[in-house]
Design a protein around this motif. Structure first.
Motif, PDB file in Angstrom:
ATOM      1  N   ILE A  82       1.016  -0.949   0.052  1.00 43.67           N
ATOM      2  CA  ILE A  82       0.129   0.072   0.093  1.00 43.67           C
ATOM      3  C   ILE A  82       0.932   1.185   0.218  1.00 43.67           C
ATOM      4  CG2 ILE A  82      -1.850   1.315   1.275  1.00 43.67           C
ATOM      5  CD1 ILE A  82      -2.552  -1.281   2.529  1.00 43.67           C
ATOM      6  N   ILE A  83       0.706   2.255  -0.921  1.00 43.77           N
ATOM      7  CA  ILE A  83       1.386   3.283  -1.023  1.00 43.77           C
ATOM      8  C   ILE A  83       0.587   4.461  -0.590  1.00 43.77           C
ATOM      9  CG2 ILE A  83       2.738   5.089  -2.589  1.00 43.77           C
ATOM     10  CD1 ILE A  83       4.228   2.176  -2.245  1.00 43.77           C
ATOM     11  N   LEU A  84       0.894   5.550   0.146  1.00 38.10           N
ATOM     12  CA  LEU A  84      -0.122   6.531   0.671  1.00 38.10           C
ATOM     13  C   LEU A  84       0.857   7.636   0.194  1.00 38.10           C
ATOM     14  CD1 LEU A  84      -0.218   4.510   3.346  1.00 38.10           C
ATOM     15  CD2 LEU A  84      -1.856   6.216   3.758  1.00 38.10           C
ATOM     16  N   HIS A  85       0.008   8.779  -0.694  1.00 42.63           N
ATOM     17  CA  HIS A  85       0.546  10.102  -1.008  1.00 42.63           C
ATOM     18  C   HIS A  85       0.485  10.852   0.167  1.00 42.63           C
ATOM     19  CE1 HIS A  85       0.895  13.263  -4.019  1.00 42.63           C
ATOM     20  NE2 HIS A  85       2.018  12.894  -3.846  1.00 42.63           N
ATOM     21  N   ASP A  86       1.403  11.883   0.185  1.00 46.03           N
ATOM     22  CA  ASP A  86       1.249  13.172   1.024  1.00 46.03           C
ATOM     23  C   ASP A  86       1.445  12.833   2.715  1.00 46.03           C
ATOM     24  OD1 ASP A  86       0.464  15.185  -0.892  1.00 46.03           O
ATOM     25  OD2 ASP A  86      -1.249  14.195  -0.931  1.00 46.03           O
TER      26      ASP A  86
END
Ligand SMILES: C[S@@+](CC[C@H](N)C(=O)[O-])C[C@H]1O[C@@H](n2cnc3c(N)ncnc32)[C@H](O)[C@@H]1O
Length: 240
Positions: free
Chosen positions: A120-124
């Motif tokens: 899982i990649i999360l931006h910001d």
């Protein structure tokens, strides 16, 4: 390396097939990803027709991409059969509601379906300054913007707190950190195969983490969000 390049390279290096993007907006990150099965969730899609056609031509699998015009909580609640049918999620980009609870829900819901070696990649997750980290439901109001000293129009919200929460809650189960690139790319992977797929919010821990301020996090980002240098993208890629 930005989120699009990192995700693209993960698909290139693996047999992964299933991509979910929460918060798609104009399709800038969703459409270029060359995955076989793509799912986008957003209550308000704003994909320009020209961009949709361009990417249909460049990546024909976009023709069978599924778009759910829903808030992510509603998506996970109402589309269980669809998600089970996909069997597993390989890569998820969390880029919807930019607040602690919204991002945390998106991660916990995604973990239910994430393949054991998925990501899982999360931006910001690493706001460039305090004004970019203020809390807002969807986007800071004019009044909030005026009150935020040093407001530049850049906004990440307090998504970083979801990383601090996951680090503290699941030290043995999850590999969690933030890469210092593209406003902070959070990553979440299983360290070990989970024995249960039930995840719920620990409200006590939530309240504790929620009291942390931006300056608390900036005083020791390695400890609080496991901040890694931009070159850590290569380390993530070397795992695949
Ligand atoms: C920053 S934009 C996404 C940008 C896109 N991922 C990209 O990289 O170009 C955030 C999006 O999240 C959507 N959003 C807001 N609340 C949401 C929710 N509860 N569930 C899913 N998406 C949401 C907004 O409508 C908006 O389109």
């Amino acid at each position: 390396m930005d989120r699009i390049e990192l995700i693209q390279k993960i698909f290139q290096k693996t047999e992964f097939e299933n991509y979910l993007e929460i918060g798609c907006q104009t399709g800038k990150s969703f459409l270029p990803i060359r995955a076989k099965n793509k799912t986008a969730v957003d209550p308000v899609f704003k994909i320009p027709l020209g961009r949709r056609f361009k990417w249909l031509f460049k990546w024909p699998a976009n023709s069978k991409a599924r778009y759910f015009t829903l808030e992510s909580d509603v998506f996970f609640d109402s589309q269980k059969a669809y998600l089970q049918n996909l069997e597993q999620l390989d890569v998820v980009l969390v880029d919807g509601l930019h607040n602690f609870r919204g991002a945390l829900h998106d991660v916990l819901h995604s973990l239910v379906y994430l393949s054991n070696d998925g990501i899982i990649i999360l931006h910001d997750c690493y706001p460039p300054h305090e004004a970019a980290s203020i809390y807002a439901d969807i986007f800071p109001t004019e009044e909030q913007q005026q009150q935020a000293k040093g407001w530049t129009g850049e906004w990440c919200g307090d998504v970083w707190k979801s990383m601090a929460y996951l680090l503290e809650k699941y030290p043995n189960l999850l590999d969690v950190g933030v890469i210092d690139t593209d406003y902070g790319l959070g990553y979440v992977r299983f360290k070990t195969a989970p024995t249960s797929r039930e995840f719920s919010v620990d409200e006590e821990l939530f309240d504790k983490i929620n009291q942390l301020s931006y300056s608390d996090m900036k005083s020791d980002p390695k400890k609080i969000i496991n901040l890694q240098p931009a070159s850590y993208c290569e380390t993530i890629l070397s795992l695949y």
